[in-house]
Structures are given as C-alpha cells and as structure tokens.
Enzyme design. Sequence first.
Site: not given
Length: 752
Positions: A479, A490, A504
């Site tokens: 999460s 990224d 998740k």
Amino acid sequence: MKLRPSLALLLALAVTGVGVHAQSAADLADAASPRKFSTLPLKPTVTQAQAAQLSARFLTRFHYDAKPLDDAMSQKIYKAYMDSLDGEKVFFTQADLAKFAPLKTQMDDAIWNQDLSGPFSMFNLYITRAIERMTYARGLLKQGFDFNTNESYNYDRKKAEWPKDQAELDTLWRERTMNDWLRLKLAGKPDDEIRKTLDKRYAGYIDRVKQLDGEDAFQSFMNAYAESTDPHTDYLGPRAAENFDISMKLSLEGIGAVLQARDEYTQIREVVVAGPAAKSGKVHVGDRIVAIGEGTSGPMVDVIGWRLDDVVKHIRGKKDTTVRLEILPADAGVDGKHELISLVRQKVSIEEQAAKKKVIEIKDAGVTRKIGVIDLPSFYSDFGARREGDKDFKSATRDVAKLLGELKAENVEGVVIDLRNNGGGSLAEANELTGLFIDQGPVVQVRDARGEVQVQGDDDPGMSWSGPMAVMVNRGSASASEIFAAAIQDYGRGLIIGQPTFGKGTVQNLVDLDRFTRNNSEKPQFGELKMTIQEFFRINGGSTQLKGVTPDIQFPKNGDEKDFGESTYDNALPWTQIAPADYKPVADLKAYLPQLTTKHDARTATSPGWKLMLDELAQYKKMRDKTTISLNFAQRETERKELDAMQADFRARHKAIDGGADNEGADTLDDGLNANERSLKSELQQEKDAKKAADPQLSETAHILFDAVGLIKGDAKLASEVLPYGGKFSNATSATAAATPEKPAQPTPAAH
C-alpha cells in the site's frame, strides 16, 4: 494489507496496548463476574442488525467496485464466514454443513431484513463444537498414546474436506492430540508433565471460547461480508475501531503498559518508557493485575479470569483520570502479598512502532563510509490532532525528516529507508514522505469509482535528503509503502532493493457509522467501515495492484508469495493502467545499476553470511512445504536429531561470522510449548536476541549504497547522471555539490 487469521487463531492472540475511554465505577462493577463466561446462545442486538444494514447501504453504493448484496454475494459471505470460523476444518462435520446449507443464499436477506439469527446460529454451533473437541482431547490425555505405529498427521487442512462424521472427526483430533503430546515428549518432558501441560492448554482454550460474546460473533460475520467485496474492506466493531485508531496515531491515553493474558491472569509484558506506570516505579514486567478500581474511591473489582480486552477496556481512560490497580508482584507466588497502585492516566506515545534510525559503518578496500538506516514500520498519522491544529501531531513524515537531520549531522553518505513488512497506512504520509526526497512533482495518481483521476504530489521546493538513497522492500511491504517505493523508482531517485512487494493498489477510507445514525450516546455502538473507495496508480501510469513493485536489485524470495500477497486473493481487483502523469525522472540509475549488480553478485557469491542466509532459507522452505508429519516416535526422533545437527551447524556459522553468542540468529528446536506457556522472561529474551541477530540483507543493502557512493565520487559524469537533477541538489558527500534549502514536513489534508 492484512492477514486473515481464523477465529481459532484469534483466540490465541494475547498482547495489546493499554489506552483510551474511561468507564464509570458502575460500568466496571456491572462487568464483573458475569463477563467471565458469555451466556449461550449468543443473540444479535437491534443495534448490530441496524449496523449490518447500514454497512450494506454503503458497500452497495459507495464502494470502489460496488457489488449488489444478493444471492451471489450471499454465497461468498457464507464461504468467508465458514473460513473464519473453521478454516482448518477441525470443528464442523459435513452433517453440520448440511444444517447450514439453506443459509448459503440467505445471508443477504439476514442483512437487509435485520435478522441475524442465521449467522449467530452458526457462531453458537462453532462455540459448542470447539468446546466439545477440546473436551474430547482432554479425555484422550488420560489414556496416553502408542507412538510405535506408522500413523501420520496431516496438519495443513486448508484444502481438505470437512470430516464426514463424528468418527472421522474423532480420528482427526486423536492425531492432533498425539502430535501435541509427541512434540513435548521429543523435547524431553515426562508423561505426567505432558499430561498436565496439555490439559491446562485445552482447558484454557475452552475458557477463551466460552468468553466469546455477541460482538465477536457480529465482528466475524460482518468481516466476512466486508472482505467478500474486496480483500481490504473491513468492518470494525467498537473495540476494533478503537485499536485501529491507536495504531494509526501511535498514541493513547492510559497508564503506558503492554498487557498479556497468561493463565487466569492479565500480566504486565512491557512498561512503556515515560508513561505513568514507568514513572510510578511501582509497576514491573511480570506483575499480575488482579483487580481494578475506577477513580480514587471506586470499588475494586476482581478481574482474574477476564478476557484480555475487557481488562484493557477498564484500565484505559481519559487523560488526568485515576485508575487503581491491585497487583500481584512478579516475584510473588499466587498467595503472595498484593500491592495497591494508584495511577493518573496520561497521553502515552507508542515509540516502539515509530520510525527509528541507526548508522552502519561499511569498511571495504581500506575505505570506511557511514550509511544511515531509517526503519519505518508504518505510515502513521494522528489525523485527529492534525485537524485540531496540534503542532506536535504524530506523523511518519515529520519523524523521518527529524531523523534525516540527525543522520546528516552524523555525516552519513547514503540513506536506506527500510520498509520491509511495512503494511502501509496514510496515503497523505506516503505522498509527503516522498517529498522529502524529491524537489517538486507528482507522487501518485488516484482514481475513484467514477473514473476520475487526481494527481497528488509535492509542491514544496527543496529536499531533506538529496544524496544517494535506497529503499528496502519485501513481500510484506504494501500500500503506502508501494506508493513511496514506486515514486522513488519512477523518478530514478533511489535504488529499490529486496523482494517484490505485496501488490496492494487500493485506497481505503474510514466511515464512522455512528455519524449516520441517531446515536446520541458518547459510547460508539455501530462501529466503522474501512472501505475501498479508490485505486492508486504510479506516476508512470502503471498500477501496483497484483504486480507490486519490482526491485532494481532483487534478493532471494522466501516462498511466502504462494500464499501471501494480493495475488493470493480470489476477489482482488485486476491489474490495469492509466495515462502517465506529467513528470520527468530526476536521474538515470541505469547508468550504474549494472556495475552495482555485478559488485553485489560477486560479493554475495563469496560471503559466508549470505551463504548461511541462503541455507537457512532453503531449510525454511523445506519445512514450510511439508503438510504431513509422522506420529512414530523413532522416526520423529531421527528427524529431530538431523534438524538439531543442522541447527548446531547454523549456530556455529553464526558465531564465526557475527562473533556473538552461539545461539544468535538461529532457530531453536521445538519445545512443544505455545507462546504463553513459556516463562515471560524467556519469551522476552528470545525477542531481544532476535532483534540483535545479524541482518545480512540490510548489511548487503548498505554495502550496495557504499558502492554507489564510491562510483559517484570517482566519476563526476556518472554523478551527474545518477544524482537528482544532475547533481544540482546534493549533500556534502557528493563530488558535484551545490547546497540547497532543506524542506520542512508540511501538514496537508489527511487521507487514508
């Protein structure tokens, strides 16, 4: 993220914190003797029936992937409820299931019509059958067992069928009881002691089952419904809601102690530093609470034999109120002198679950570098204090920012953020924490049930840490952990190291059901829904749902991914993707990732510690994959000797590598006891030893960052590629240096 323990396993859980909500003396007195054992049959209350219907209205209208509550959903609820009651298939028979069969398509009607008699009848039969089974096991102890046969016991029954009849169930329980006896026998216990230990164990289980009440029944049923919509939607009854709130804000108002149920007593397991109990100097680990009194003059009520959460509820109270505890000291026998202690409840911080730091010194080829490590167990936030404008509200981001400042003062050259087994928490904290490591830009994309996408990010210039960094993850990282790790990856901001994460990719919000009723009482009655309302996406447009975050440098997996992680849920949302956000990577770690990987592979190939970890991991997988065990003493004794020799080798290798005690970092042989049957002192020592044990994966991560710093310092062009913004924002450790303003942690609106 969560695990789904069966109700039987939940009965064994014994540790909790002590904290909120005062009770009047009258409440305490009323709860005395009658609360020890519940009166069967348990019956649903009107409030519970209303809470179930209200929950259904929310779940069928406002859930991210709303599904109708109909016969199809009813069958899913039925299966989930049965799994929660008897997931190991050791209490019910197929005849019992035949009685329940009509309920498969009636769970929806039970909720809509506010008639929970069907689900409660299942829970009542579970209690009856559990008591019957434990009583049967106690009867077997009188006669003993023959361990010279070739019988075996299949202890992994998740995929097994329910026993056909009573005879088959009796055989199963005879094998279970034999195995319990054999474990103690192999540990060297004599028969009389074994019989006494197991009889006490089974009797204690019966007592705990008898203490189950209507709130337990309702909580189990409603969670079966909630989790049938998706794996991360939960119903939280008043007790569970309070504990969830404490876990998020890492503070409570109480005496500052951790309690544990042991035999008939509630025992002090830990005294929290700087809490009222610790400051009194009168409360010690191992003390047993025998009675509680509210205020300075309320009656003392005997709590021996109470279930743990009832004791906790009556010790918790509002700040500046008084509670009196009658204590049987740890070093006194059962007939020892009791002591009366008066404590004033205060706000207590749960620092054990907060972010922590340490510094690892890596020495290699004549070079020494300091690598800072921040261990973050969860993305916690005190939403209430934040809304009220408390400038000292508890926040993971604020704590990490402070620790980063301390690490810089200690001249670390790289920072590791350890998110292993961090199951998530506040979405806002994940967003803000990322902002400590980037200048400005989007962090995560969030899509709601209408398909609308919002981009959340960091708008504040500057970074708290602009040097080399790594993020450690494993299968237990979920999460909010995945949001942070994905954003760092990224942007090319730091290395992601470890195992693929949980997977998740959904966001939950808390719905306080009492706000939507005419409940004028201060006492919560209807509970809360932790309901999935959104799905989050990486800024590159991909989702962490099912796939998780794949590390740049992967460590060996432990095999848990087969039954742990989002992909193991039947009703998990599918993976999907959306358009990327408007962002630009700040660095290109591919410029030195191959070199770091080569160095990592070469180092671990010759590392005794890494080889030991792999050998222990292989043994763990081998033991974990077993589902059947022999009940023949000679065979089990042979297996135990082989395991003993292997563990002795592991211990010797640990000692040679770590230079510590020869039992550090290695498992001990099974002593046949359950956790609360060992002495508290030995339990705490084992936990202490486990914390001190070597952590080869963390050490290797620090070494990888050591290598990264070396490459950066030796090559200005490489540094401009792998440091953020071409090295423009860099700490003093970098060769390409320009100082930049530090970024304070900014309070923003909270989200779950």
